[in-house]
Write an enzyme that holds these catalytic residues in place. Structure first.
Site, short mmCIF file in Angstrom:
data_model
loop_
_atom_site.label_atom_id
_atom_site.label_comp_id
_atom_site.label_asym_id
_atom_site.label_seq_id
_atom_site.Cartn_x
_atom_site.Cartn_y
_atom_site.Cartn_z
N SER A 211 0.86 -1.19 0.00
CA SER A 211 0.00 0.00 0.00
C SER A 211 0.89 1.23 0.00
O SER A 211 1.66 1.43 -0.93
CB SER A 211 -0.95 -0.03 1.21
OG SER A 211 -1.83 1.07 1.18
N THR A 212 0.84 2.06 1.04
CA THR A 212 1.60 3.30 1.09
C THR A 212 3.09 3.04 0.92
O THR A 212 3.68 2.28 1.68
CB THR A 212 1.34 4.03 2.42
OG1 THR A 212 -0.06 4.14 2.62
CG2 THR A 212 1.98 5.41 2.42
N HIS A 239 -2.77 -1.33 -3.12
CA HIS A 239 -3.93 -0.47 -2.87
C HIS A 239 -3.86 0.75 -3.79
O HIS A 239 -3.12 1.69 -3.54
CB HIS A 239 -3.96 0.00 -1.41
CG HIS A 239 -4.19 -1.11 -0.44
ND1 HIS A 239 -3.99 -0.95 0.91
CD2 HIS A 239 -4.61 -2.39 -0.61
CE1 HIS A 239 -4.29 -2.08 1.54
NE2 HIS A 239 -4.65 -2.98 0.62
N MET A 332 -0.17 1.21 5.02
CA MET A 332 -1.00 1.52 6.17
C MET A 332 -1.97 0.39 6.45
O MET A 332 -2.31 -0.39 5.57
CB MET A 332 -1.83 2.79 5.90
CG MET A 332 -1.00 4.05 5.86
SD MET A 332 -1.98 5.53 5.48
CE MET A 332 -3.66 4.95 5.49
N ASP A 335 -4.29 -4.81 6.33
CA ASP A 335 -4.70 -5.69 5.24
C ASP A 335 -3.56 -6.65 4.90
O ASP A 335 -2.40 -6.25 4.80
CB ASP A 335 -5.08 -4.85 4.01
CG ASP A 335 -5.63 -5.70 2.88
OD1 ASP A 335 -6.27 -6.73 3.17
OD2 ASP A 335 -5.44 -5.32 1.71
#
Length: 395
Positions: A211-212, A239, A332, A335
């Site tokens: 993600s991030t 993401h 973040m 997940d």
């Protein structure tokens, strides 16, 4: 340590008020500045130090306001975001910049290029000002990213924002690759977690969730896999919204020299191919006869994400059992943690990125703290470890 402490949640009102995250907002739309400015000001652990309609004015104000984070619009009349970005970073080397853009192909390209030039992350904006006022998802994502990235900076990690070698030399090459992040490790007390022994089953598939900070980390890992990419399929859930995942797949193909594309429902999963979960749909795996195939699901978000990592990992564990190798990179939230548990229960292995090299140690931290990881490694050690596992190393 609780999962909440890994995801960027406030540590408490007293701490938040004593040391709030200082945010500068740069957007030429007065509606956006007013609304987003109020969102930020309403958070107990944040303070809005400036809101500028002009990127040129914002660059000039960096030193005086000393923000921790800048939310930077891409499209502005006097100076666009990609021009302002390096000037802001030059004014403050440890500045965290989050790009804001609507979901157009051009803006997706620019946003990913900005990541290679030093931006920490991006947030997709609704296409109209009216959409901004009516989108709880945009508000939640923006505030969560400010909080997670701001707290990451406060505990001692600094982003070294210099572009990767060659990125500034050629605008064309910068748009076709995503540089690995350069992050200076911090030295606060490490979190207590235990790794498990590697299962001896030889892996047959590589599954990656991120993600991030993920686009940069993904490229770093994939480039390090060499000929392994010719021998196994790689499935990636990052993401990202629609259009962004299209660009990510194109960049991945150029960075690796392997076929890489957004996954299509029902297509067979073949060795030597890289499959990227398309924005707005979950990517799962099913078996048709003896052949694993892609299944795209349009169900509700999972862990506030769509696509989400958990359904990919869970379904892959059912198809490949002990031959599934999962890898959870920077991001973040949590997940991927439940899905990592499914992989482990089925006999497979999971690797997590370590805290020092993660932009945000949420997702990999959740995996590590849950005891699902057989290894928790710095970014530059993940690809070599994956190569060894696919080459027969079981330790």
């Amino acid at each position: 340590m609780s999962i909440a402490s890994l995801t960027g949640s406030p540590a408490g009102a007293a701490v938040a008020q004593a040391d709030p995250i200082k945010v500068m907002l740069v957007d030429d739309a007065v509606v956006v500045r007013g609304l987003v400015g109020r969102w930020i000001s309403d958070e107990p652990d944040m303070t809005l130090v400036a809101a500028h309609r002009s990127a040129r004015d914002a660059v000039a104000d960096i030193t005086r306001q000393n923000p921790d984070i800048v939310i930077l619009d891409i499209e502005m009349p006097d100076m666009d975001g990609i021009t302002a970005l390096p000037l802001m970073i030059a004014a403050k080397r440890d500045l965290v910049v989050v790009m804001a853009s609507t979901l157009t192909r051009r803006n997706a390209e620019i946003s990913l290029k900005c990541l290679s030039l030093g931006a920490a992350d991006y947030v997709p904006k609704p296409e109209s000002n009216a959409g901004v006022t009516t989108s709880p998802a945009f508000k939640r994502e923006l505030i969560d990213k400010i909080r997670a990235l701001g707290r990451k900076r406060r505990i001692g990690t600094r982003f070294a924002h210099a572009p990767a070698a060659g990125a500034a030399a050629s605008a064309a090459s910068a748009t076709t690759r995503i540089a690995a992040p350069s992050i200076v490790p911090h030295h606060h007390a490490p979190h207590a977690f235990k790794t498990r022994a590697f299962n001896p089953t030889a892996p047959k598939v590589l599954l990656i969730g991120s993600s991030t900070g993920g686009p940069q980390a993904l490229t770093a890992v994939l480039r390090g896999l060499g000929s392994i990419l010719e021998r196994v399929p790689v499935l990636i859930t990052q993401h990202m919204p629609p259009t962004f995942t299209t660009i990510l797949a194109e960049h991945t193909a150029k960075a690796t020299g392997r076929p890489a594309a957004e996954a299509k429902d029902g297509e067979p999963i073949l060795a030597g191919h890289i499959y990227v979960a398309p924005g707005g749909r979950h990517m799962l795996v099913k078996r048709t006869g003896t052949t694993p195939v892609i299944h795209l699901d349009d169900g509700p978000p999972i862990n506030f994400c769509k696509p989400a990592v958990d359904p990919l990992f869970k379904s892959a564990a059912q198809v490949w059992a002990g031959a599934a190798l999962g890898c959870v990179l920077t991001g973040m939230g949590a997940d991927g943690s439940h899905g990592a548990g499914d992989i482990v229960t089925a006999g497979g292995n999971v690797i997590a990125q370590d805290e020092a090299t993660s932009v945000v140690w949420g997702m990999p931290g959740a995996v590590a703290m849950a005891g699902h990881a057989a290894a928790v490694l710095p970014l530059d050690q993940i690809a070599p470890k994956i190569v060894r596992l696919f080459s027969g190393d079981r330790s």
